[in-house]
Design a protein around this motif. Structure first.
Motif, PDB file in Angstrom:
ATOM      1  N   VAL A   1       0.735  -1.371  -0.010  1.00  0.00           N
ATOM      2  CA  VAL A   1      -0.061   0.011  -0.061  1.00  0.00           C
ATOM      3  C   VAL A   1       0.856   1.364  -0.070  1.00  0.00           C
ATOM      4  CG1 VAL A   1      -1.823   1.333   1.130  1.00  0.00           C
ATOM      5  CG2 VAL A   1      -1.620  -1.186   1.292  1.00  0.00           C
ATOM      6  N   ILE A   2       0.497   2.464  -0.822  1.00  0.00           N
ATOM      7  CA  ILE A   2       1.134   3.608  -0.907  1.00  0.00           C
ATOM      8  C   ILE A   2       0.192   4.707  -0.593  1.00  0.00           C
ATOM      9  CG2 ILE A   2       2.235   5.116  -2.363  1.00  0.00           C
ATOM     10  CD1 ILE A   2       4.087   3.122  -3.366  1.00  0.00           C
ATOM     11  N   ALA A   3       0.588   5.586   0.241  1.00  0.00           N
ATOM     12  CA  ALA A   3      -0.350   6.873   0.372  1.00  0.00           C
ATOM     13  C   ALA A   3       0.258   8.173  -0.408  1.00  0.00           C
ATOM     14  CB  ALA A   3      -0.418   7.166   1.913  1.00  0.00           C
ATOM     15  N   LEU A   4      -0.245   8.729  -0.954  1.00  0.00           N
ATOM     16  CA  LEU A   4       0.377   9.722  -1.717  1.00  0.00           C
ATOM     17  C   LEU A   4      -0.485  11.146  -1.674  1.00  0.00           C
ATOM     18  CD1 LEU A   4       0.924   9.433  -5.608  1.00  0.00           C
ATOM     19  CD2 LEU A   4      -0.685   7.986  -4.156  1.00  0.00           C
ATOM     20  N   ASP A   5       0.024  12.484  -2.091  1.00  0.00           N
ATOM     21  CA  ASP A   5      -0.929  13.428  -2.052  1.00  0.00           C
ATOM     22  C   ASP A   5      -0.874  13.656  -3.597  1.00  0.00           C
ATOM     23  OD1 ASP A   5      -1.322  16.258  -2.340  1.00  0.00           O
ATOM     24  OD2 ASP A   5      -0.444  16.571  -0.383  1.00  0.00           O
ATOM     25  N   GLN A   6      -2.377  13.721  -3.900  1.00  0.00           N
ATOM     26  CA  GLN A   6      -2.754  13.857  -5.277  1.00  0.00           C
ATOM     27  C   GLN A   6      -2.315  15.214  -6.038  1.00  0.00           C
ATOM     28  OE1 GLN A   6      -6.807  11.852  -6.525  1.00  0.00           O
ATOM     29  NE2 GLN A   6      -7.070  12.866  -4.343  1.00  0.00           N
ATOM     30  N   TYR A   7      -2.048  16.371  -5.247  1.00  0.00           N
ATOM     31  CA  TYR A   7      -1.696  17.450  -5.739  1.00  0.00           C
ATOM     32  C   TYR A   7      -0.359  17.551  -6.108  1.00  0.00           C
ATOM     33  CZ  TYR A   7      -6.228  19.007  -3.619  1.00  0.00           C
ATOM     34  OH  TYR A   7      -7.752  18.968  -3.384  1.00  0.00           O
ATOM     35  N   THR A   8       0.687  17.105  -5.204  1.00  0.00           N
ATOM     36  CA  THR A   8       2.048  16.994  -5.498  1.00  0.00           C
ATOM     37  C   THR A   8       2.608  15.598  -6.059  1.00  0.00           C
ATOM     38  OG1 THR A   8       2.462  16.418  -3.186  1.00  0.00           O
ATOM     39  CG2 THR A   8       2.265  18.968  -3.635  1.00  0.00           C
TER      40      THR A   8
END
Length: 346
Positions: free
Chosen positions: A38-45
């Motif tokens: 699983v990976i969590a990322l910021d959609q904007y950056t």
């Protein structure tokens, strides 16, 4: 989980790139990493915020600009770029600083297409591998469980992971008959969610569903009924609610996916040559993978096939251990592997 840091010249690496969990085996050290895929990322950056267990905790809990993604679905890559970045992170975390790029073996389900194989090889090469090899999960599972696959004997492996279930008969180092179905741990979780929604008018998340499966989930009735209280959202009022779920509920909820797994085993047995079928009858069915831990599944397979089903000593790590051990005998196993091209770097 053990974290490896330091400086090394080169290490060969085996990766069990699973739909639910990724395990990394380093030659000479064993399994050094076990993390959720699983990976969590910021959609904007497009910036990584968390990977592995930290990211898994964010599933279903993130604000609008943050997404927690599982980049593999049904045992294959569904998001190439995210998989590449996740793989690179896991390899670097496992190896620390390296002078030379590692040689990597990655296991894949037995039913993957050439296109899907190529996607895994390219993702691994771009993640920093010198060369990438693929090994099929049933062969890796058998090696990891201590089976001598080079002998002219029939061995049946049932590997139940997060996204796929692989059923295979192995003899003389290769797969004789196999079937891969996209029914495994994830399908069981979804079946529980649907059942709870239908029976109790309550919506629960993936983590609650998995907790139910692990705690009181079963494929065969318990001698004594078990119960577990879960929390969720009432679909009629929209308010939080609690219900007590029984193991009988779980038996009913999991009936469909479990039946599909049993049918896949039946189909492979029907296509198995008679001499190998006799070997399997004597040796039994070997079960590996996290999904094989579902309580009572061994009893159900025994009842439906008349053949004893045995859980591997370490079912969750069997594929990763087998993938790692195969690093020591690539020459023999190469006929059942796909080798990647020399890595291309930007």
């Amino acid at each position: 989980m053990k974290e490896v840091v330091g400086l090394a010249f080169r290490a060969d690496v085996g990766v069990d790139l699973g739909t639910a969990t990724t395990l990394v085996y380093v030659k000479g050290k064993g399994i050094v990493l076990q993390e959720p895929s699983v990976i969590a990322l910021d959609q904007y950056t497009n910036k990584f915020l968390a990977v592995g267990e930290d990211a898994r905790k964010m599933l279903g809990r993130t604000p609008g600009n943050i997404v927690a993604i599982r980049p593999l679905k049904d045992g294959v890559i569904s998001d190439y770029n995210i998989t590449e970045r996740m793989l690179k992170y896991f390899i670097q975390k496992s190896l620390g600083r390296m002078f030379l790029k590692p040689r990597v073996i990655i296991c894949v389900p037995s039913g993957v297409t050439e296109v899907e194989k190529r996607a895994v090889i390219e993702a691994s090469d771009e993640a920093g591998a010198l060369k990438t090899y693929l090994i099929e999960e049933p062969i890796a599972a058998a090696i990891g469980a201590g089976v001598d696959i080079t002998e002219p004997n029939g061995n049946m492996i049932v590997d139940i992971g997060g996204g796929t279930t692989d059923v295979a008969v192995i003899s003389l180092g290769g797969i004789v008959v196999s079937r891969s179905i996209k029914v495994a741990g994830d399908e069981c979780d979804e079946a529980i969610i649907k059942y709870i929604r239908k029976k109790y008018n309550m919506m629960i998340g993936e983590r609650s569903s998995e907790d139910l499966k692990v705690s009181i989930g079963c494929a065969y009735p318990f001698e004594e009924e078990k119960y577990m209280e879960i929390k969720g959202r009432n679909l009629l009022t929209g308010l939080p609610m609690n219900v007590e779920v029984s193991s009988t509920d779980m038996l009913e909820a999991l009936r469909e996916p479990v039946t599909e797994i049993v049918e896949a085993v039946h189909e492979v047995l029907e296509r198995t040559p008679p001499e190998l079928a006799a070997d399997i009858s004597n040796r039994g069915i070997l079960m590996t993978g996290g999904g094989a831990l579902l309580k009572g599944l061994d009893k159900l397979l025994n009842e439906k096939t008349g053949i004893s089903a045995n859980l591997a000593k370490n079912p969750i790590e069997s594929v990763a251990i087998g993938t790692g051990k195969s690093l020591e005998s690539i020459e023999f196993l190469e006929k059942s592997m796909t080798q990647g091209d020399q890595s291309r770097y930007r």
